[in-house]
Design a protein around this motif. Structure first.
Motif, PDB file in Angstrom:
ATOM      1  N   THR A 239       9.821  32.901 -36.424  1.00 29.22           N
ATOM      2  CA  THR A 239      10.650  32.583 -37.588  1.00 29.22           C
ATOM      3  C   THR A 239      12.062  33.134 -37.483  1.00 29.22           C
ATOM      4  N   SER A 240      12.323  34.040 -36.532  1.00 30.48           N
ATOM      5  CA  SER A 240      13.637  34.679 -36.459  1.00 30.48           C
ATOM      6  C   SER A 240      14.416  34.332 -35.199  1.00 30.48           C
ATOM      7  N   VAL A 241      13.745  33.879 -34.146  1.00 29.99           N
ATOM      8  CA  VAL A 241      14.429  33.521 -32.900  1.00 29.99           C
ATOM      9  C   VAL A 241      14.419  32.005 -32.694  1.00 29.99           C
ATOM     10  N   ALA A 242      13.290  31.357 -32.972  1.00 27.33           N
ATOM     11  CA  ALA A 242      13.238  29.895 -32.853  1.00 27.33           C
ATOM     12  C   ALA A 242      14.262  29.236 -33.766  1.00 27.33           C
ATOM     13  N   VAL A 243      14.643  29.930 -34.839  1.00 28.49           N
ATOM     14  CA  VAL A 243      15.610  29.383 -35.792  1.00 28.49           C
ATOM     15  C   VAL A 243      16.986  29.183 -35.164  1.00 28.49           C
ATOM     16  N   TRP A 244      17.308  29.946 -34.115  1.00 27.01           N
ATOM     17  CA  TRP A 244      18.645  29.858 -33.517  1.00 27.01           C
ATOM     18  C   TRP A 244      19.002  28.436 -33.129  1.00 27.01           C
ATOM     19  N   SER A 245      18.037  27.717 -32.583  1.00 22.04           N
ATOM     20  CA  SER A 245      18.340  26.400 -32.026  1.00 22.04           C
ATOM     21  C   SER A 245      17.775  25.243 -32.845  1.00 22.04           C
ATOM     22  N   GLN A 246      17.320  25.501 -34.059  1.00 19.11           N
ATOM     23  CA  GLN A 246      16.917  24.387 -34.903  1.00 19.11           C
ATOM     24  C   GLN A 246      18.166  23.563 -35.232  1.00 19.11           C
ATOM     25  N   PRO A 247      18.148  22.254 -35.009  1.00 20.97           N
ATOM     26  CA  PRO A 247      19.380  21.469 -35.193  1.00 20.97           C
ATOM     27  C   PRO A 247      19.946  21.542 -36.605  1.00 20.97           C
ATOM     28  N   GLN A 248      19.072  21.633 -37.617  1.00 18.96           N
ATOM     29  CA  GLN A 248      19.579  21.723 -38.980  1.00 18.96           C
ATOM     30  C   GLN A 248      20.310  23.037 -39.224  1.00 18.96           C
ATOM     31  N   MET A 249      19.959  24.102 -38.478  1.00 18.04           N
ATOM     32  CA  MET A 249      20.663  25.376 -38.599  1.00 18.04           C
ATOM     33  C   MET A 249      21.953  25.363 -37.786  1.00 18.04           C
ATOM     34  N   MET A 250      21.921  24.774 -36.580  1.00 17.83           N
ATOM     35  CA  MET A 250      23.147  24.625 -35.782  1.00 17.83           C
ATOM     36  C   MET A 250      24.226  23.900 -36.583  1.00 17.83           C
ATOM     37  N   GLN A 251      23.804  22.866 -37.284  1.00 20.33           N
ATOM     38  CA  GLN A 251      24.759  22.021 -37.995  1.00 20.33           C
ATOM     39  C   GLN A 251      25.487  22.780 -39.099  1.00 20.33           C
TER      40      GLN A 251
END
Length: 480
Positions: A239-251
């Motif tokens: 939940t804290s590292v995989a989030v780095w590259s989630q496209p909705q978070m990148m955006q």
């Protein structure tokens, strides 16, 4: 009447803020203030799964769940804004990328990779949105005499309309509003629980007196030993590292204007996130002192709310959970629609193609939410890990280290995707009814396996891509 006014006010604000994006490109944000960006980041990050599902896990596992909250605050927020957010914005601007998919495709000079990632994002995030929307429908069913199946379609259509009207700018503003509603609802719950148990210190003292359980085998204030403790640590990483590259978070980083703006966003986002996840997990752990034995973790937070909050508080809390669901759903829809309307065709989206993408997402997410099947459950449960394992290495290599390689990116994404998915199917006992691998292998989270294979794929590809190594430079500088 009071309940109706609360909901009418929420709907009116929702529609008004969605219209903030009218007249703007669906992929563009325009100038957005730091408060809006901080709240939108948190609202996209935190869904009903975190507040209700992980809150219930806190009841079962105790205070060790606060490690997950700490990971979300420091790794998922502070680290991201310190090391990844501004480099992402600079890369996006230099490459003239309109979507996260284009950022990776142009960065690694592979249009075909962009189409492959667009397909993954459209399918996995589109179907994952079904779980988020169904969560909102289940909460609404607690107060509305409407069948869940109908509420699912209503929620899917509402999210689709918001994304169609407002584009990315409208999504950011509605998410910010939902972040405020989430904050109010969680603060009400925190206040009610702490008042019931006699305050935080008294509650901790009473919790320390409870006998250990199989899940909290070192007591409710310590990290468990063995599989249970490993589960908590793996939850922190996923939940804290995989989030780095989630496209909705990148955006979300595409809206940044300057590094000075980051210095304002970071502490505000960390504070709000601390209250939302830290506060929820803390009082959910204390709820063991006042709740009867509850078998299902998903029932803990709803039971707690019904027991402690007055009717107005209940309405506000339901709004908070619905907001957590819808804010995540709008972000997922926008990415999935962008993939369908622009990334797959390879040309800027038109209003008509944007509309067709919305219709596709509404039908897929609404229809998937009605289906009970292993494939749908697999996609909903695993998409966060699979998308993270697929993209994270090539994303960080690009934006943080300026390494651009089509071959390395292809091997990294391909091995990350296939290994993570196969590990779910062959080793994860929660997904596979007949795991092929033994019990010890099943303890290793699929995200870890996918990330390791993705890293190996990157280095192998990098070693053979001589032209890519020559063309890569260290750009952009973190403070450029």
């Amino acid at each position: 009447m009071g309940d109706a006014l609360i909901w009418l006010g929420y709907i009116a604000a929702f529609i008004w803020l969605a219209r903030k994006g009218q007249g703007h490109d669906a992929m563009a944000t325009g100038r957005v203030g730091f408060v809006i960006q901080a709240l939108a980041y948190v609202a996209t990050y935190i869904s009903a799964v975190a507040l209700v599902g992980f809150g219930g896990l806190s009841y079962l596992y105790g205070m060790q769940m606060l490690l997950v909250a700490a990971g979300n605050v420091w790794l998922g927020t502070w680290f991201v804004y310190r090391y990844l957010a501004w480099p992402t914005r600079v890369c996006q601007r230099n490459l003239q990328a309109r979507t996260p998919t284009q950022l990776l495709a142009k960065g690694h000079k592979s249009p075909l990779l962009g189409k492959a990632l667009a397909l993954i994002f459209a399918i996995f995030l589109g179907v994952y949105a079904s779980a988020v929307i169904k969560g909102a429908a289940l909460m609404l069913a607690q107060i509305l005499p409407i069948p869940v199946w109908a509420l699912v379609w209503i929620a899917a259509v509402v999210v689709g309309v918001v994304v169609f009207i407002g584009g990315l700018r409208g999504v950011l503003y509605t998410e910010a509003m939902q972040g405020v509603v989430m904050l109010i609802g969680i603060v009400l719950l925190i206040w009610a629980v702490l008042d019931k148990v006699g305050g935080p210190l008294e509650g901790i003292a009473q919790l320390a007196q409870l006998a250990p359980t199989p899940r909290a085998n070192e007591g409710f204030l310590a990290l468990s030993m063995g599989e249970q403790g490993w589960f908590i640590i793996s939850l922190v990483m996923v939940t804290s590292v995989a989030v780095w590259s989630q496209p909705q978070m990148m955006q979300r980083h595409f809206a940044l204007n300057s590094t000075r703006q980051i210095n304002r966003i970071t502490p505000l986002a960390m504070l709000v996130l601390t209250v939302l996840v830290g506060g929820t997990y803390f009082v959910a752990a204390l709820s063991r002192l006042i709740l009867p034995e509850i078998a299902s973790a998903d029932d803990v937070v709803p039971h707690l709310v019904k027991m402690l909050l007055p009717d107005v508080g209940l309405q506000v809390f339901v709004l908070a959970i619905v907001s957590a669901s819808l804010s995540t759903a709008t972000a997922l829809y926008h990415i999935a629609v962008s993939a369908i309307a622009e990334d797959l065709p390879g040309k800027p989206a038109t209003r008509f193609s944007w509309f067709l993408g919305i219709v596709f997402c509404v039908l897929v997410s609404g229809g998937s939410a009605q289906i009970k099947g292993q494939l749908i459950a697999l996609l909903c449960t695993t998409s966060w890990s699979i998308v993270g394992a697929t993209v994270l290495i090539s994303y960080v290599a690009l934006v943080r280290f300026g390494k651009r390689s089509s071959l390395a990116a292809w091997l990294s994404c391909g091995l990350g995707f296939t290994s993570c998915l196969l590990w779910y199917l062959l080793a994860n006992k929660a997904i596979s009814p007949t795991p092929v691998f033994g019990m010890q292998a099943a303890l290793v989270p699929p995200f870890f396996v996918g990330l390791a294979c993705s890293l190996v794929g990157w280095f192998v590809g990098w070693a053979f891509d001589h032209e890519g190594r020559k063309a890569s430079t260290f750009w952009p500088a973190p403070n450029a």
